[in-house]
Write an enzyme that holds these catalytic residues in place. Sequence first.
Site, PDB file in Angstrom:
ATOM      1  CG  ASP A  38      51.499  40.172  35.146  1.00 42.19           C
ATOM      2  OD1 ASP A  38      52.111  41.176  35.366  1.00 42.19           O
ATOM      3  OD2 ASP A  38      50.270  40.011  34.733  1.00 42.19           O
ATOM      4  CG  ASP A  61      43.489  38.070  41.088  1.00 40.50           C
ATOM      5  OD1 ASP A  61      43.590  39.323  41.679  1.00 40.50           O
ATOM      6  OD2 ASP A  61      42.339  37.689  40.689  1.00 40.50           O
ATOM      7  CE1 TYR A 153      46.183  54.268  38.259  1.00 45.68           C
ATOM      8  CE2 TYR A 153      46.585  56.600  38.594  1.00 45.68           C
ATOM      9  CZ  TYR A 153      47.195  55.292  38.281  1.00 45.68           C
ATOM     10  OH  TYR A 153      48.497  54.905  38.144  1.00 45.68           O
ATOM     11  CE  LYS A 157      47.960  53.436  41.304  1.00 47.51           C
ATOM     12  NZ  LYS A 157      49.401  52.296  41.307  1.00 47.51           N
TER      13      LYS A 157
END
Length: 257
Positions: A38, A61, A153, A157
Amino acid sequence: MTKRLEGKTAIITGAASGMGAATARRYIEEGARVLVADIGDEAGAKHAAELGENARFCHLDVSEQDDWQAAVAACTEAFGAPNVLVNAAGVLHFAMIEHSTLEDYRRLVDINQIGTLLGMRSVIAPMRASGGGSIVNFSSIEGLGALQGAVAYASTKFAIRGMTKVAALELGVDGIRVNSVHPGMVETPMIGAVTGGAKLDFTPVANRLALRRIGKPEEIANLVVFLGSEESSYSTGAEFVADGGATATHVFGANVG
């Protein structure tokens, strides 16, 4: 009794919070060794410590290629080569198209889309060398259908959905399975990041779902356990949806009230 992920070594991104953290917890419970990866160092290190000796934290990252190389090296040093990768890291952003900035759009592409690509690419060689593995890419129901105000977004996706299928075709010969998961509305810190921390009432959304409630991170994690295990040994290039029934209907058949 043998645990479902006994002998598995997993890299899980976005594992400091939300669905990534829940997945890391379930993987440990099922016998896996986990690299908690993370960008949030404090939260990630704390979570890894809470998970015990079979977890390690690594700063990652996902948009940085060098970070991926370091993460694979850290995983290999601590537990051996990864045979499961869960690309759970992601960010959300809302803006209508005419108000979407190029900066915001590129940020989501870098993290959600390029991060997933770099992750897959980084584990191919070690998985191939060890005889195969499983890659689980987090898409969304916004990777199956559109949502107003989510152009960046949804674009990323949908891209994850497509690259998952390409990877499955290319890597199947090496015994590497690649699948995508498509969560619906799940209450996670990612939503809070978009709302500025404001507490939302999810009742109107829940009332439109077949199950009349939003999801829990643990419910998505259970699906990812299945995909990382040998229980899903004949599944690749597929889309696994956990959305409370959101995609079971069309606009005229949606539950209201």
